[in-house]
Write an enzyme that holds these catalytic residues in place. Structure first.
Site, short mmCIF file in Angstrom:
data_model
loop_
_atom_site.label_atom_id
_atom_site.label_comp_id
_atom_site.label_asym_id
_atom_site.label_seq_id
_atom_site.Cartn_x
_atom_site.Cartn_y
_atom_site.Cartn_z
N GLN A 20 0.84 -1.20 0.00
CA GLN A 20 0.00 0.00 0.00
C GLN A 20 0.87 1.25 0.00
OE1 GLN A 20 -2.09 -0.45 3.75
NE2 GLN A 20 -0.18 -1.04 4.73
N HIS B 268 -6.51 3.57 21.45
CA HIS B 268 -5.75 2.39 21.81
C HIS B 268 -5.96 1.98 23.26
CE1 HIS B 268 -3.56 3.39 18.04
NE2 HIS B 268 -3.57 2.08 17.94
N ASP C 260 1.82 -0.56 13.54
CA ASP C 260 2.37 0.72 13.99
C ASP C 260 2.92 0.65 15.42
OD1 ASP C 260 0.02 0.76 15.64
OD2 ASP C 260 -1.09 1.72 14.03
N ASP D 24 -6.80 -5.38 15.83
CA ASP D 24 -6.63 -3.96 15.48
C ASP D 24 -6.47 -3.87 13.97
OD1 ASP D 24 -6.21 -1.25 15.63
OD2 ASP D 24 -4.10 -1.41 16.20
#
Length: 529
Positions: free
Chosen positions: A256, A288, A310, A383
Site C-alpha cells: 500500500q 488504543h 504501527d 486492530d
C-alpha cells in the site's frame, strides 16, 4: 493499395498491433479499477460499475466504428491517438480532480466519481471501436473467411490482454506506480498504433491525412512525455493539496501507500494507509486505551495482536505487568519498518516493537490463524482496518472469528475494533452478530472523542468531504462467559478511561443496537462499503 511488405509479414504486423493494443487496453481498464478503489473507497459496487460501463461502451464503440470502415486506416490511427491520450492521462487527471476539487461539496460532491465513469465510458468506446477497424485492415491485406479472421484477431487480442493483465500488478504498478505506468502505457499505445497505420497502410491515407495523423501522435507523445517528466512534482503537489504541506514520509510498499504527516514542532503525527487515516496523534491514545485495556483484565501473560504494525496497540499491552510474550501479526513489513525506524512514530509507540517480549510476524492474519497453535493466547487484540474495505471483509467474517476462538486459552478474551457506531450502526452490530455466530459471548461499547476530519474508515476523501466519525465501537468477546468491560485493578491507570466511563460506554452502545442482523461470512459478506 500496395503494401510495403509481403502479405504474410503484413498480417503478422497487424496481429502484433492487436496484441499490443489489447495489452494497453486492459492496463487502462485495470488502472481505472485501481483508481476507483484507491481514490474513492474500496468498493465491489464501484469496481462493478467501472467494468460494466466499459464493457457496455465497448459494444457501442464497435457499432459506431461500422461507419468508419471505408476509412479504416485513418479511423484506426485517430482512435489509437485518442485512446493513448485518454487512457494514458486518466490516472493523472482523476488524481488531480480528486486532490484539488474533491472537497468542494455541493453539486460537485460526487464529481470525481462521475469523472471516473466518464473516463470508463470514453475508454470503452475507443477500445470497442478498434476491433471492427482492425478486421477491415487485416482483410485488406488478404481476404479470408470471416471466421478465420475473427479467430486470428481474437487470439492476438486475448493473449495481449493476458500480458497486460499480468504486467499491471507485477510490473507497472510496483515499479512505475499508477501515474507513470499509465503514461508509459499510453505512449506505447500511440507509437504502435501510429507506426502500424503510417508504416503499413500509409497508401490508404491522403497526404493531408498522413500529416494530421503524424502531428496528432507527436502532440500526444509530447503531452505524455511532459507529464512523465513532471509526475513527481505533480504527485508532491497533489499530496500537499490532500494532506497539507506537512507530508513527511510518503512511500509505496509492496502492499500500500504509506504516508506520515506531522510529528515535528509539536504537530500531531498522522498515519495514512492508502489515503485512509489509520491513526491521528491527536486522539490515538483514547482509541488504543479503549481497545486494549478492557481486554487485559484477567490472565494476560500471552497476547496476540492482529494488525497493529504501527506498534501502538503493543505499547498499551506492554504497560500491563505480567505480560511475558506479545505476538504481532502485521500485513505490511513497510509499516513495521517505519514503526521501528521513524523517530516520531517510534517515540509515539514507545519503541514497543523493539521490546524483547514482542515478536513480529509479517503475514495475512487470516492465513496465519489457520496454522496458529490452539489455546495459545490469553488475550487477542484485533486492530484491523475497517470491515467496509473489501480486502478487510474476510477479517471480520464468522470463519475468521472461528479461527480466533481456537487460539484463545480457556477464559481468554478477544477484543475487536468495529468502526464508527453512530454513523455505521448496521456494520457495528453485524460485527457483534458475527462474533456470536462464531460461538463467542459479547459485550459492545463505544468511546467518544474522535477528532473530526479524515474518516478513519473505508472512505477515501479529502478532509472537507469526509464524513465526521465522532466515536469508535469495540466488541469484547469471550468463549465461556459474557465479558464485562472493566479495568484491571492491578494494571496501569489509563489516562482516558475509568470503570465508570466504560460502564457508560456499554450503555451508550446498547442504545444503538440494531437487532436481527445476520452474521457476515466469507461467501456472504454483509458490511457496507
Amino acid at each position: 493499395m500496395p503494401l510495403p511488405v509481403r502479405q504474410g509479414t503484413g498480417r503478422w504486423l497487424v496481429l502484433a498491433g492487436v496484441f499490443v493494443c489489447a495489452a494497453c487496453g486492459l492496463v487502462y481498464e485495470l488502472e481505472l479499477v485501481a483508481l476507483a478503489t484507491y481514490l474513492m473507497g474500496d468498493s465491489i459496487a464501484q469496481t462493478s460499475v467501472v467494468l460494466s460501463v466499459m464493457v457496455f461502451a465497448m459494444g457501442i464503440g464497435s457499432l459506431a466504428a461500422k461507419r468508419l470502415r471505408r476509412h479504416a486506416a485513418a479511423g484506426f490511427g485517430a482512435i489509437e491517438a485518442a485512446l493513448a491520450l485518454v487512457g494514458g492521462g486518466s490516472a493523472m487527471a482523476l488524481y488531480a480532480v480528486f486532490a484539488w476539487t474533491g472537497d468542494w461539496g455541493g453539486m460537485w460532491a460526487d464529481g470525481p466519481r462521475c469523472l471516473l465513469v466518464a473516463f470508463s465510458l470514453a475508454t470503452g468506446l475507443l477500445i470497442g471501436a478498434e476491433v471492427p477497424l482492425l478486421m477491415e485492415l487485416i482483410q485488406r491485406i488478404r481476404r479470408q473467411d470471416a471466421g478465420g479472421a475473427v479467430a486470428d484477431l481474437s487470439a492476438a487480442d486475448y493473449v495481449g490482454a493476458l500480458v497486460g493483465g499480468l504486467a499491471f500488478p507485477f510490473l507497472l504498478l510496483p515499479v512505475l506506480g499508477q501515474l507513470t505506468g499509465a503514461l508509459i502505457t499510453g505512449a506505447v499505445n500511440a507509437v504502435v498504433g501510429g507506426a502500424l497505420v503510417l508504416g503499413l497502410f500509409r497508401h490508404d491515407l491522403s497526404r493531408r491525412a498522413r500529416r494530421l495523423l503524424l502531428t496528432a501522435n507527436i502532440c500526444v507523445l509530447t503531452l505524455l512525455a511532459s507529464a512523465a517528466v513532471l509526475v513527481d512534482d505533480f504527485e508532491r503537489a497533489a499530496r500537499h493539496a490532500l494532506y497539507g504541506a506537512d507530508v513527511r514520509v510518503a512511500v509505496h510498499t509492496d502492499v500500500q501507500e504509506v504516508l506520515l504527516t506531522g510529528g515535528r514542532d509539536g504537530r500531531p503525527l498522522n498515519l495514512f494507509l492508502d489515503g485512509r487515516l489509520r491513526f491521528s496523534g491527536r486522539d490515538e491514545l483514547r482509541y488504543h486505551e479503549a481497545l486494549v485495556h478492557p481486554a487485559m483484565t484477567g490472565r494476560h501473560a500471552r497476547v496476540l495482536v492482529l494488525g497493529g504494525g504501527d506498534g501502538l496497540a503493543a505499547r498499551e499491552v506492554l504497560r500491563h505487568p505480567g505480560v511475558r510474550r506479545v505476538d504481532v501479526v502485521a500485513l505490511d513489513p513497510g509499516v513495521v519498518r517505519l514503526a521501528r525506524t521513524d523517530p516520531a512514530l517510534s517515540r509515539l509507540n514507545a519503541h514497543s516493537l523493539d521490546d524483547p517480549r514482542v515478536h513480529v510476524v509479517t503475514a495475512d492474519a487470516f492465513d496465519w490463524l489457520r496454522t496458529a497453535p490452539t489455546a495459545a493466547y490469553d488475550v487477542v487484540v484485533s486492530d484491523l482496518p475497517h470491515p467496509g474495505i473489501t480486502a478487510s471483509t474476510k477479517l471480520y467474517a464468522q470463519e475468521f472469528y472461528g479461527l480466533a476462538r481456537q487460539v484463545l486459552a480457556p477464559g481468554g478474551r478477544l477484543v475487536v475494533h468495529g468502526g464508527a457506531v453512530e454513523s455505521r450502526p448496521r456494520d457495528f452490530w453485524t460485527l457483534d452478530a458475527t462474533l456470536r455466530a462464531a460461538g463467542l459471548r459479547t459485550t459492545a461499547y463505544r468511546v467518544r472523542g474522535r477528532q473530526a476530519g479524515y474518516a478513519a474508515g473505508p472512505d477515501r476523501r479529502p478532509p472537507g468531504g469526509a464524513r465526521a466519525h465522532r466515536d469508535w465501537g469495540f466488541v469484547l468477546a469471550a468463549d465461556r462467559h459474557t465479558p464485562r468491560p472493566r479495568l484491571d485493578p492491578a494494571g496501569p491507570r489509563p489516562r482516558t478511561l475509568t470503570d465508570a466511563s466504560l460502564a457508560a460506554d456499554v450503555r451508550a452502545a446498547e442504545r444503538t443496537r440494531v437487532a436481527g442482523l445476520p452474521p457476515s461470512t466469507l461467501v456472504h459478506p454483509r458490511y457496507s462499503d
